[in-house]
Design a protein around this motif. Structure first.
Motif, PDB file in Angstrom:
ATOM      1  N   ILE A  47      28.522 -54.240 -10.421  1.00 40.02           N
ATOM      2  CA  ILE A  47      29.199 -53.306  -9.501  1.00 40.02           C
ATOM      3  C   ILE A  47      29.176 -51.901 -10.083  1.00 40.02           C
ATOM      4  O   ILE A  47      28.897 -50.917  -9.382  1.00 40.02           O
ATOM      5  CB  ILE A  47      30.655 -53.751  -9.248  1.00 40.02           C
ATOM      6  N   TYR A  48      29.458 -51.791 -11.381  1.00 40.08           N
ATOM      7  CA  TYR A  48      29.456 -50.487 -12.050  1.00 40.08           C
ATOM      8  C   TYR A  48      28.075 -49.844 -11.966  1.00 40.08           C
ATOM      9  O   TYR A  48      27.946 -48.663 -11.619  1.00 40.08           O
ATOM     10  CB  TYR A  48      29.865 -50.652 -13.509  1.00 40.08           C
ATOM     11  N   THR A  49      27.033 -50.605 -12.262  1.00 46.38           N
ATOM     12  CA  THR A  49      25.666 -50.074 -12.229  1.00 46.38           C
ATOM     13  C   THR A  49      25.285 -49.643 -10.819  1.00 46.38           C
ATOM     14  O   THR A  49      24.665 -48.584 -10.626  1.00 46.38           O
ATOM     15  CB  THR A  49      24.665 -51.135 -12.733  1.00 46.38           C
ATOM     16  N   PHE A  50      25.657 -50.446  -9.822  1.00 47.35           N
ATOM     17  CA  PHE A  50      25.364 -50.130  -8.427  1.00 47.35           C
ATOM     18  C   PHE A  50      26.067 -48.840  -8.020  1.00 47.35           C
ATOM     19  O   PHE A  50      25.472 -47.939  -7.424  1.00 47.35           O
ATOM     20  CB  PHE A  50      25.805 -51.297  -7.546  1.00 47.35           C
ATOM     21  N   ARG A  51      27.332 -48.746  -8.369  1.00 43.19           N
ATOM     22  CA  ARG A  51      28.110 -47.543  -8.052  1.00 43.19           C
ATOM     23  C   ARG A  51      27.496 -46.304  -8.685  1.00 43.19           C
ATOM     24  O   ARG A  51      27.315 -45.272  -8.024  1.00 43.19           O
ATOM     25  CB  ARG A  51      29.544 -47.715  -8.546  1.00 43.19           C
ATOM     26  N   GLN A  52      27.171 -46.396  -9.963  1.00 42.22           N
ATOM     27  CA  GLN A  52      26.656 -45.237 -10.677  1.00 42.22           C
ATOM     28  C   GLN A  52      25.309 -44.779 -10.119  1.00 42.22           C
ATOM     29  O   GLN A  52      25.012 -43.585 -10.105  1.00 42.22           O
ATOM     30  CB  GLN A  52      26.535 -45.540 -12.165  1.00 42.22           C
ATOM     31  N   SER A  53      24.485 -45.707  -9.668  1.00 48.25           N
ATOM     32  CA  SER A  53      23.193 -45.316  -9.105  1.00 48.25           C
ATOM     33  C   SER A  53      23.376 -44.521  -7.819  1.00 48.25           C
ATOM     34  O   SER A  53      22.632 -43.568  -7.556  1.00 48.25           O
ATOM     35  CB  SER A  53      22.327 -46.552  -8.845  1.00 48.25           C
ATOM     36  N   ILE A  54      24.372 -44.876  -7.037  1.00 46.74           N
ATOM     37  CA  ILE A  54      24.656 -44.130  -5.799  1.00 46.74           C
ATOM     38  C   ILE A  54      25.212 -42.753  -6.141  1.00 46.74           C
ATOM     39  O   ILE A  54      24.777 -41.733  -5.581  1.00 46.74           O
ATOM     40  CB  ILE A  54      25.646 -44.911  -4.913  1.00 46.74           C
ATOM     41  N   LEU A  55      26.162 -42.706  -7.048  1.00 43.50           N
ATOM     42  CA  LEU A  55      26.755 -41.420  -7.438  1.00 43.50           C
ATOM     43  C   LEU A  55      25.722 -40.500  -8.069  1.00 43.50           C
ATOM     44  O   LEU A  55      25.730 -39.284  -7.834  1.00 43.50           O
ATOM     45  CB  LEU A  55      27.921 -41.651  -8.395  1.00 43.50           C
ATOM     46  N   LEU A  56      24.818 -41.061  -8.878  1.00 43.88           N
ATOM     47  CA  LEU A  56      23.764 -40.257  -9.495  1.00 43.88           C
ATOM     48  C   LEU A  56      22.872 -39.639  -8.431  1.00 43.88           C
ATOM     49  O   LEU A  56      22.503 -38.454  -8.534  1.00 43.88           O
ATOM     50  CB  LEU A  56      22.925 -41.119 -10.439  1.00 43.88           C
ATOM     51  N   ASP A  57      22.526 -40.407  -7.416  1.00 46.19           N
ATOM     52  CA  ASP A  57      21.668 -39.883  -6.351  1.00 46.19           C
ATOM     53  C   ASP A  57      22.357 -38.737  -5.616  1.00 46.19           C
ATOM     54  O   ASP A  57      21.739 -37.706  -5.323  1.00 46.19           O
ATOM     55  CB  ASP A  57      21.323 -41.001  -5.370  1.00 46.19           C
ATOM     56  N   ILE A  58      23.628 -38.895  -5.334  1.00 46.34           N
ATOM     57  CA  ILE A  58      24.381 -37.829  -4.655  1.00 46.34           C
ATOM     58  C   ILE A  58      24.443 -36.590  -5.539  1.00 46.34           C
ATOM     59  O   ILE A  58      24.213 -35.462  -5.076  1.00 46.34           O
ATOM     60  CB  ILE A  58      25.799 -38.321  -4.302  1.00 46.34           C
TER      61      ILE A  58
ATOM     62  N   LEU B 264      24.680 -38.862 -17.874  1.00 48.98           N
ATOM     63  CA  LEU B 264      26.084 -38.772 -17.477  1.00 48.98           C
ATOM     64  C   LEU B 264      26.496 -39.963 -16.620  1.00 48.98           C
ATOM     65  O   LEU B 264      27.616 -40.477 -16.746  1.00 48.98           O
ATOM     66  CB  LEU B 264      26.319 -37.456 -16.716  1.00 48.98           C
ATOM     67  N   PHE B 265      25.597 -40.413 -15.750  1.00 47.85           N
ATOM     68  CA  PHE B 265      25.936 -41.500 -14.834  1.00 47.85           C
ATOM     69  C   PHE B 265      25.441 -42.868 -15.308  1.00 47.85           C
ATOM     70  O   PHE B 265      26.000 -43.894 -14.910  1.00 47.85           O
ATOM     71  CB  PHE B 265      25.364 -41.206 -13.444  1.00 47.85           C
ATOM     72  N   ASN B 266      24.405 -42.884 -16.118  1.00 44.87           N
ATOM     73  CA  ASN B 266      23.812 -44.169 -16.522  1.00 44.87           C
ATOM     74  C   ASN B 266      24.360 -44.721 -17.825  1.00 44.87           C
ATOM     75  O   ASN B 266      24.159 -45.896 -18.128  1.00 44.87           O
ATOM     76  CB  ASN B 266      22.292 -44.036 -16.632  1.00 44.87           C
ATOM     77  N   THR B 267      25.002 -43.877 -18.611  1.00 41.32           N
ATOM     78  CA  THR B 267      25.553 -44.303 -19.906  1.00 41.32           C
ATOM     79  C   THR B 267      27.033 -43.957 -19.949  1.00 41.32           C
ATOM     80  O   THR B 267      27.423 -42.844 -19.606  1.00 41.32           O
ATOM     81  CB  THR B 267      24.828 -43.593 -21.068  1.00 41.32           C
ATOM     82  N   LYS B 268      27.839 -44.908 -20.368  1.00 43.05           N
ATOM     83  CA  LYS B 268      29.258 -44.629 -20.486  1.00 43.05           C
ATOM     84  C   LYS B 268      29.489 -43.549 -21.544  1.00 43.05           C
ATOM     85  O   LYS B 268      28.797 -43.505 -22.562  1.00 43.05           O
ATOM     86  CB  LYS B 268      30.011 -45.906 -20.838  1.00 43.05           C
ATOM     87  N   GLU B 269      30.448 -42.680 -21.275  1.00 42.78           N
ATOM     88  CA  GLU B 269      30.642 -41.496 -22.113  1.00 42.78           C
ATOM     89  C   GLU B 269      30.864 -41.843 -23.578  1.00 42.78           C
ATOM     90  O   GLU B 269      30.291 -41.207 -24.477  1.00 42.78           O
ATOM     91  CB  GLU B 269      31.820 -40.671 -21.589  1.00 42.78           C
ATOM     92  N   GLN B 270      31.669 -42.852 -23.841  1.00 36.61           N
ATOM     93  CA  GLN B 270      31.940 -43.208 -25.233  1.00 36.61           C
ATOM     94  C   GLN B 270      30.656 -43.637 -25.939  1.00 36.61           C
ATOM     95  O   GLN B 270      30.413 -43.247 -27.093  1.00 36.61           O
ATOM     96  CB  GLN B 270      32.973 -44.334 -25.297  1.00 36.61           C
ATOM     97  N   GLU B 271      29.829 -44.422 -25.255  1.00 37.02           N
ATOM     98  CA  GLU B 271      28.570 -44.874 -25.846  1.00 37.02           C
ATOM     99  C   GLU B 271      27.649 -43.689 -26.122  1.00 37.02           C
ATOM    100  O   GLU B 271      26.992 -43.625 -27.170  1.00 37.02           O
ATOM    101  CB  GLU B 271      27.887 -45.866 -24.914  1.00 37.02           C
ATOM    102  N   PHE B 272      27.583 -42.771 -25.161  1.00 35.50           N
ATOM    103  CA  PHE B 272      26.720 -41.601 -25.331  1.00 35.50           C
ATOM    104  C   PHE B 272      27.147 -40.776 -26.538  1.00 35.50           C
ATOM    105  O   PHE B 272      26.322 -40.398 -27.382  1.00 35.50           O
ATOM    106  CB  PHE B 272      26.740 -40.746 -24.063  1.00 35.50           C
TER     107      PHE B 272
END
Length: 290
Positions: free
Chosen positions: A175-186, A254-262
């Motif tokens: 769900i997280y990956t799906f959401r982030q892909s949509i937000l990244l496109d926007i 920003l959208f594909n990697t969680k901030e803490q991990e980055f």
């Protein structure tokens, strides 16, 4: 004599103007996105409540209206159909988009929950789509090759379509990956329309390297920590990235990697952390919520 004719003509013109009906705009039409307040069927109630809550129109199919406009010469009805025309945009066209529609109240409510809590909750009112189409599947069919191409979502000019058939069985991470892909496109589409001056600070860290060939700078191709030391997280085989590609790389991160991990990965490279924070602030200024 000419003066008399002029006066008579002027009087006739004034009288005739006084008899004209009030002008009204032509081509006015109903808002085919809005649900009538009198509609009480379950789907209409869902759509009306969704708009009242989110300020975004909700669709479950791509037909906005299908109405009889008259009859043909043989007496058969003549119908006019208007669809959302999702594949059209100002810069490209994806022709032949088709949809399998959601069947049943439960899956529709599941799609609504995803749209509200995973997508719209991260979008300020100024960047929300005009409408959201919740479909089972979104696809195109290539008749010549007898092949189908499926889309998880499609972001059109006045509608964001989301494929919902897999949502009920998705894990939290999916769900997280799906959401982030949509937000990244926007976000990517919005960033393209920003003035270059918005990125002045971001560009300042690596301005001497953008688009430069490694050979011209007398260096071998940098990778890993050597690349990060220059302030980049992506590169080409023979050159550093361009300004726009650098923005794209950090936006994707920003959208594909969680901030803490980055920030843990690039903790030893302060320029990269600064550039990340700048991009995040730019995206937040557009109306995104993290």
């Amino acid at each position: 004599m000419n003066k008399i004719y002029y006066i008579i003509t002027l009087c006739i013109f004034i009288i005739s103007c006084g008899k004209e009906d009030t002008l009204a705009p032509t081509g006015a039409r109903d808002d085919y996105f809005t649900i009538s307040p009198d509609a009480t069927d379950p789907e209409s109630v869902l759509r009306r409540n969704f708009y009242e809550t989110n300020g975004v129109h909700l669709l479950f199919n791509d037909t906005l209206r299908h109405e009889q406009r008259g009859t043909n010469a043989d007496g058969t009805p003549y119908w006019f159909t208007e669809i959302i025309d999702l594949g059209y945009s100002m810069t490209s066209l994806t022709s032949g988009l088709k949809f399998n529609y959601l069947q049943g109240q439960t899956i529709k409510e599941t799609g609504i929950d995803f749209a509200e809590n995973q997508i719209l909750s991260h979008l300020g009112s100024q960047i929300r789509p005009y409408s959201i189409l919740l479909a089972g599947q979104i696809y195109t069919y290539n008749r010549d090759q007898n092949t189908y191409k499926y889309y998880d979502f499609y972001n059109g000019m006045r509608c964001l379509a989301i494929s919902c058939d897999k949502i009920p069985t998705m894990s939290e991470d999916e769900i997280y990956t799906f959401r982030q892909s949509i937000l990244l496109d926007i976000a990517s589409n919005k960033i393209k329309n920003l003035e270059s001056s918005v990125f002045t600070e971001f560009y300042s860290f690596c301005s001497e390297y953008y688009g430069e060939y490694y050979s011209d700078l007398g260096i071998s191709r940098p990778t890993g920590d050597d690349l990060y030391a220059y302030g980049f997280i992506s590169s080409y085989y023979s050159s550093f990235p361009s300004r726009s590609n650098d923005v794209t790389a950090f936006t994707q991160a920003l959208f594909n990697t969680k901030e803490q991990e980055f920030k843990e990965k690039y903790a030893n490279f302060p320029v990269i952390i600064q550039k990340y924070n700048i991009i995040k602030n730019i995206v937040m200024d557009m109306g995104f919520k993290f």
